[in-house]
Each structure stands twice: as structure tokens, then as C-alpha cells.
Motif scaffolding. Sequence first.
Motif, PDB file in Angstrom:
ATOM      1  N   MET A 101       0.838  -1.205   0.000  1.00  0.00           N
ATOM      2  CA  MET A 101       0.000   0.000   0.000  1.00  0.00           C
ATOM      3  C   MET A 101       0.872   1.254   0.000  1.00  0.00           C
ATOM      4  N   LYS A 102       1.949   1.238   0.746  1.00  0.00           N
ATOM      5  CA  LYS A 102       2.861   2.381   0.771  1.00  0.00           C
ATOM      6  C   LYS A 102       3.474   2.619  -0.605  1.00  0.00           C
ATOM      7  N   THR A 103       3.890   1.543  -1.254  1.00  0.00           N
ATOM      8  CA  THR A 103       4.475   1.651  -2.590  1.00  0.00           C
ATOM      9  C   THR A 103       3.452   2.164  -3.598  1.00  0.00           C
ATOM     10  N   ALA A 104       2.217   1.701  -3.486  1.00  0.00           N
ATOM     11  CA  ALA A 104       1.154   2.164  -4.375  1.00  0.00           C
ATOM     12  C   ALA A 104       0.933   3.659  -4.213  1.00  0.00           C
ATOM     13  N   GLY A 105       0.942   4.135  -2.982  1.00  0.00           N
ATOM     14  CA  GLY A 105       0.753   5.562  -2.734  1.00  0.00           C
ATOM     15  C   GLY A 105       1.891   6.404  -3.270  1.00  0.00           C
ATOM     16  N   GLU A 106       3.102   5.904  -3.190  1.00  0.00           N
ATOM     17  CA  GLU A 106       4.280   6.652  -3.641  1.00  0.00           C
ATOM     18  C   GLU A 106       4.392   6.704  -5.155  1.00  0.00           C
ATOM     19  N   THR A 107       3.831   5.714  -5.856  1.00  0.00           N
ATOM     20  CA  THR A 107       4.012   5.595  -7.304  1.00  0.00           C
ATOM     21  C   THR A 107       2.722   5.787  -8.100  1.00  0.00           C
ATOM     22  N   ASP A 108       1.610   5.925  -7.399  1.00  0.00           N
ATOM     23  CA  ASP A 108       0.297   6.032  -8.042  1.00  0.00           C
ATOM     24  C   ASP A 108       0.047   4.850  -8.967  1.00  0.00           C
ATOM     25  N   ALA A 109       0.445   3.657  -8.524  1.00  0.00           N
ATOM     26  CA  ALA A 109       0.319   2.459  -9.343  1.00  0.00           C
ATOM     27  C   ALA A 109      -1.048   1.803  -9.159  1.00  0.00           C
ATOM     28  N   ASP A 110      -1.469   1.080 -10.193  1.00  0.00           N
ATOM     29  CA  ASP A 110      -2.692   0.278 -10.131  1.00  0.00           C
ATOM     30  C   ASP A 110      -2.414  -1.137  -9.669  1.00  0.00           C
ATOM     31  N   VAL A 111      -1.169  -1.583  -9.876  1.00  0.00           N
ATOM     32  CA  VAL A 111      -0.745  -2.921  -9.481  1.00  0.00           C
ATOM     33  C   VAL A 111       0.633  -2.798  -8.844  1.00  0.00           C
ATOM     34  N   VAL A 112       0.793  -3.408  -7.678  1.00  0.00           N
ATOM     35  CA  VAL A 112       2.096  -3.432  -7.010  1.00  0.00           C
ATOM     36  C   VAL A 112       2.431  -4.880  -6.705  1.00  0.00           C
ATOM     37  N   GLU A 113       3.637  -5.297  -7.088  1.00  0.00           N
ATOM     38  CA  GLU A 113       4.044  -6.661  -6.776  1.00  0.00           C
ATOM     39  C   GLU A 113       5.272  -6.667  -5.892  1.00  0.00           C
ATOM     40  N   CYS A 114       5.400  -7.744  -5.117  1.00  0.00           N
ATOM     41  CA  CYS A 114       6.569  -7.922  -4.263  1.00  0.00           C
ATOM     42  C   CYS A 114       7.335  -9.158  -4.726  1.00  0.00           C
ATOM     43  N   GLY A 115       8.555  -9.290  -4.273  1.00  0.00           N
ATOM     44  CA  GLY A 115       9.287 -10.508  -4.517  1.00  0.00           C
ATOM     45  C   GLY A 115       8.704 -11.641  -3.696  1.00  0.00           C
ATOM     46  N   TYR A 116       9.003 -12.874  -4.106  1.00  0.00           N
ATOM     47  CA  TYR A 116       8.497 -14.007  -3.338  1.00  0.00           C
ATOM     48  C   TYR A 116       9.594 -15.040  -3.148  1.00  0.00           C
ATOM     49  N   ILE A 117       9.333 -15.950  -2.210  1.00  0.00           N
ATOM     50  CA  ILE A 117      10.303 -16.972  -1.842  1.00  0.00           C
ATOM     51  C   ILE A 117       9.710 -18.342  -2.146  1.00  0.00           C
ATOM     52  N   LEU A 118      10.384 -19.093  -2.993  1.00  0.00           N
ATOM     53  CA  LEU A 118       9.983 -20.471  -3.266  1.00  0.00           C
ATOM     54  C   LEU A 118      10.419 -21.331  -2.087  1.00  0.00           C
ATOM     55  N   GLU A 119       9.463 -21.923  -1.394  1.00  0.00           N
ATOM     56  CA  GLU A 119       9.761 -22.705  -0.193  1.00  0.00           C
ATOM     57  C   GLU A 119       9.749 -24.197  -0.528  1.00  0.00           C
ATOM     58  N   PHE A 120      10.952 -24.780  -0.644  1.00  0.00           N
ATOM     59  CA  PHE A 120      11.096 -26.208  -0.845  1.00  0.00           C
ATOM     60  C   PHE A 120      11.251 -26.889   0.515  1.00  0.00           C
ATOM     61  N   ALA A 121      11.266 -28.206   0.525  1.00  0.00           N
ATOM     62  CA  ALA A 121      11.338 -28.931   1.790  1.00  0.00           C
ATOM     63  C   ALA A 121      12.608 -28.607   2.573  1.00  0.00           C
ATOM     64  N   LYS A 122      13.741 -28.467   1.871  1.00  0.00           N
ATOM     65  CA  LYS A 122      15.009 -28.267   2.565  1.00  0.00           C
ATOM     66  C   LYS A 122      15.745 -26.996   2.175  1.00  0.00           C
ATOM     67  N   THR A 123      15.166 -26.232   1.272  1.00  0.00           N
ATOM     68  CA  THR A 123      15.841 -25.014   0.836  1.00  0.00           C
ATOM     69  C   THR A 123      14.817 -24.009   0.347  1.00  0.00           C
ATOM     70  N   SER A 124      15.275 -22.844  -0.070  1.00  0.00           N
ATOM     71  CA  SER A 124      14.377 -21.817  -0.597  1.00  0.00           C
ATOM     72  C   SER A 124      15.114 -20.994  -1.652  1.00  0.00           C
ATOM     73  N   LYS A 125      14.338 -20.362  -2.544  1.00  0.00           N
ATOM     74  CA  LYS A 125      14.907 -19.527  -3.590  1.00  0.00           C
ATOM     75  C   LYS A 125      14.086 -18.250  -3.719  1.00  0.00           C
ATOM     76  N   ASN A 126      14.766 -17.146  -3.923  1.00  0.00           N
ATOM     77  CA  ASN A 126      14.092 -15.851  -4.064  1.00  0.00           C
ATOM     78  C   ASN A 126      13.791 -15.540  -5.522  1.00  0.00           C
ATOM     79  N   ARG A 127      12.651 -14.879  -5.737  1.00  0.00           N
ATOM     80  CA  ARG A 127      12.271 -14.383  -7.054  1.00  0.00           C
ATOM     81  C   ARG A 127      11.950 -12.893  -6.928  1.00  0.00           C
ATOM     82  N   LYS A 128      12.689 -12.062  -7.656  1.00  0.00           N
ATOM     83  CA  LYS A 128      12.544 -10.617  -7.540  1.00  0.00           C
ATOM     84  C   LYS A 128      11.271 -10.107  -8.213  1.00  0.00           C
ATOM     85  N   ALA A 129      10.795  -8.973  -7.729  1.00  0.00           N
ATOM     86  CA  ALA A 129       9.680  -8.282  -8.366  1.00  0.00           C
ATOM     87  C   ALA A 129      10.211  -7.349  -9.449  1.00  0.00           C
TER      88      ALA A 129
END
Length: 322
Positions: A101-129
Amino acid sequence: MISVIVPVYNVKPYLKKCLDSILRQSYRDLEILVIDDGSTDGSQDICDDFGKTDERIRVFHTENRGLSCARNLGLEHAKGDWIGFIDSDDWIEPDMYECLMKTAGETDADVVECGYILEFAKTSKNRKAVNQTVCGADAVDALIRGEIKEQVWNKLWKRYLFENASFPEGRNYEDIATVYKLIRDARVTGTDRFLYHYVQRKTAISHSHDIRNLTEYWSAHKERYEALRDQVSAESTEKLFRMCAVAIIRMWAWYLKSEKAPSQITEMHTFTREHYSCFGSKGWPLRLRAGIFLARFNNRFSFAAAYVFNQIYRTFLRSKYC
């Protein structure tokens, strides 16, 4: 207010963690629409229990009709100016919606996405926005390049975007078939924070080689290619074209596992012969070029060859071919 839509179907081991993560959001102006899509494993009872603990939660029980129907039902009942989606086996960071919501207010965007983390059983991987603010055709190009992710759940959406768009009911890969339609006239931006945890389950649709699943993967990519090929850059058109080829060779690679022939086989075979040269495009990897060559033939031998070729890559070269 943000309307958070949570479709639920037989996710009992994960559901409490998901709903707790939403209730603990630092951004408090939420309504949480929990759509129980005909669960039979006790998830339905967890939904009702949570509905009694917080007045912001509204629970809906329906017969099992699929993820798209559940999301569309949530959209019908949503009252917020913003829409969020959370898959019920995932969870989110405590400040996800405050940050978006803060990012939407600062950029006047209609859609704001964040990065996410792929959660595997023993490890994880990041995916950037996405790391810039883009609009319209530029946003669609960024989506096809993979800079904007094609999932709906790591984003915050202005409600008006859904006035003329909905998720295709009765089909998988609904995000591929929908997200490009939502962002064509939107202003899209992202944050560098990783705020969504995407749990990787072996039973997930994206890991399935069920023939119906492979058919719907093809349909989603073919529809997107036909809708966008005259509206995006040449580079993006080539990427869409290549993804259609990937969908075709996935079907050929797993066809031997099917009990009956899907009607789309003829469609895919015809598309291959009409649109691709004998071995595809020069820059494609060998496995894709060989696969599209085999797809020029609609017979038992071509399906067997594609299956064997795929197993060689998966077993001996330790490569997840398709």
C-alpha cells in the motif's frame, strides 16, 4: 480497504499458518474472504473456526468447482478498493500489505508486486519483483520477459481492473490466461522486498503431467500468443511463440501416459506444421528443436520417441526437460 481472497481446497496441514499470517498483518483495514471450495479433509472446519475469531473474516462454502470459480466468487463479494489473493498453502510476511500500500501511494500504481520466496522442503529460492514502473504495452512486454511475474498472489490490485475481466472457470493455468488482460491498461510497479512465501508441493498443478493439465497449459499459452502477437515487441512475440512450442512438446513427451487422446492433439499438430519450421528456430536449445520436429508427426512412433527423449534428459542429464 483491501479485500484478501483465499480459495481453500483440502489444505488442512497448511491452512492455519496461511490464515494466521493474514490476521497478523500490520495493515489492519482488511476484509478476508475465505472460499472453501468443497473441502473434505477438515479444511472446511478450520475456515469456520477462523470465521468466529475475527469479524474481518467472511467464510463461503461451495461445491468443488476449482480455483478460478473460488476467486471469482470472492471478487463478487469483495468490498475493498484493493484486491489481494493468497493461496491457502502459502503464507505472507507481517508487513506485506502495508509495504504494498505504501508503494502504491508513492508511485500512483494500479498494481504493485513484491518478490516471493519459493519454499522447498530443505531449501528456498528468491524471485525478484519488477524493478521499475511500467504502463500498458510496456507492462505486457515486462510480463513476457519475466520481469513482472505472471502470478496474481504476489500483487495488490486496484479493484477496477476486474470490472471486465475474470478467471477462466474450469481450467488450470488461470493466471497465465488472466494477468496479461489485467495489466494491459494498468500502471505496474514493484518493491524489492520478498514478502510472499510460495510453498512448493509435489502435488501442485504446476508439477503435474496429467493430460488435462498439459492440454490447459497449451490452451493458456496459445490464447495469450494469439491475443498479444500484434500488440507487443518482436522479442516478446518470439517468446510467446516459443512458449507455445514448449507446451506442445510437453504434451508429446507425456502423451504415452494418457488413457485417451485429447481433442487438442490435432490442433497442436496442425499449429506445429503451420507455424514452425522443421526444427524450430535457430536459437532454440537442441531438446526443444528435436521436440518440435517430433510434434510434426501425429502418430504413436512420434509420441514414443518424444517420451524416450524426455526420459533421457531427465534421467541421465539430470535436466527437467519438460
